[in-house]
Design a protein around this motif. Sequence first.
Motif: not given
Lengths: 299, 295
Positions: B201-215
């Motif tokens: 779950v942590g790895l997916f969270t890291i990838v999610g935050h790194w990729n997120e651009w819209f916010a």
Amino acid sequence: MSSKRWRMQLPLHVMIWPGLILVLLFCYGPMVGLIIAFQDFVPTNGLFGSEFVGLKHFEYMYSLPQTTEVIRNTLFISVMKIVAGLLAPIATALLLNEIRRESFKRSVQTLIYLPHFLSWVILSGILIEVLSPTNGIVNSLLASMGVEPIFFLGDQSWFPFVMVGTDVWKEFGFGTIVYLAALTSINPSLYEAAVIDGANRWQQTLYITLPGMLPIIVLMLTLSLGNVLNAGFDQIFNLYNPSVYATGDILDTYVYRLAFVNAQFSVATAVGLFKSVISFTLISISYWVAYRFANYRIF
Amino acid sequence: MVHRKTLGQQAASAGIYAFLAALSILCVLPLLNVLAISLSSAAAIQSGKVSFFPVEITGGAYAFVAQKKAFLASIAVSAERVLLGLAINMVLTVLVAYPLSKDGSQFSFRTGYAWLFVFTMLFSGGLVPSYILVKELGMLDTLWALVLPGAVPVFNVILMLNFFRALPKELQEAAFMDGCGYWKLLWRIVVPLSLPSMATVGLFTIVGHWNEWFAGILFMNDSAHYPLASYLQTVVVQMDFTKIMDVDDAIYMQSLDDRAVKAAQIFLGALPIFCVYPFLQRFFMSGIVLGSVKE
């Protein structure tokens, strides 16, 4: 309930509260803000100081010819994505199932899962470069075969299909995981019996593998119904431009422009609410069907 | 099983191998093309000689990008965001998932709480109200706007909840009988037993935050506060240089090809994903599938 039981369970409540407070604030808070769809919202007057106008913005939305166009684009792109996004992973999973050499299978999986983890910003940067009509590699290859350059991202008739194609490219690999998992649950003795009866690989696929996968296929299709109004904001926002609005503008990008380009906050909220309500209804129905017939539970 | 294959079967099998090999290569060819462009000389790019291998290899584009202040600043924002976001997401995921993993008999309000969280996956207030809320809270142009609105990832909560539920009950019951409270139980028994799935779950969270651009685009008025993904969205995808332009850019740009510079930034933006990808891949086969789809 007895106070003793309450006191015993108190730590469990306390654990949930920090997360609950943030969810109440950031997820339920904006739901209160939906009232601006029924107001002539003026940012300086605030949420409760703006004039109440009833369904004015919904009527305005309904009267705009653009709205019909945007809904049509959204449905066209999302339905094609749902169909292609269902068929491509199933076909790939069936082909992977025929592979006996584990190392080859794993290499294929490693490569086809990769695009799923890259964001649409990165992929758009790549696609804009690769699909460029002047010097992109795709058009260079086409030119060497004598085909005129195609402006994939600037041509109205191409744009929706490029969106579907690139979305499948990003997600089909990752989509195979569910089906590969379903394949492992098929009883191997069925295949043994079929071989004794003289069935070849194709007949085995047709009469054992596919029926074995059918429940999960129907489940995935049902759950995807909730996405009928989600044509993919991240992808289209990064790849579209005014010259393809006629076929490429979708509800989410329309809402964004209404709000942050035209500053029509109330109209944007009304369109957004319209979308949320329909999506919520569709998701509820699809989950109810999945629960009723496949015993699928969210938690 | 049958060992001898007919000629037709062999041909079909070879066809499947070839097709899947082609399919996998197709998935990475666009990435290779961009990598090759980022490493090629301006002359080679402009004459159209670069396909999937660099021509006249040069690191000029990377050297240029490495001194771009706006680019480096956005990486710093992304790093802060990933660390803060990871900490908040993980703590809240565990704290919410553990009580929800209890039966109704142990935790009477479980189902009510669970629906409050699940409902947020089905319905949302939408773009404009969310923006107004963050603005009214005075969080525009702060890191909090990037991490707090998504502080409780409900999908991850469900994954963890299902994992907690699958842990042997006897262990917790025994500890509970010995007077061990829920906090101690969570910290001493449940968390240590769940480290592998928490890592997933942590790895997916890291990838999610790194990729997120819209916010970043939505909540940051000042482009100096953009995380890398939002920076790339502005500079590489929208090509909007009015917002971000370093003064010395023009001098460097003369000797470099614009496409190489963009390609280098795209590749550097994707590099952290490539780095964690081997770990991700090992986890998601077992972890995510079993957690999300139940029979």
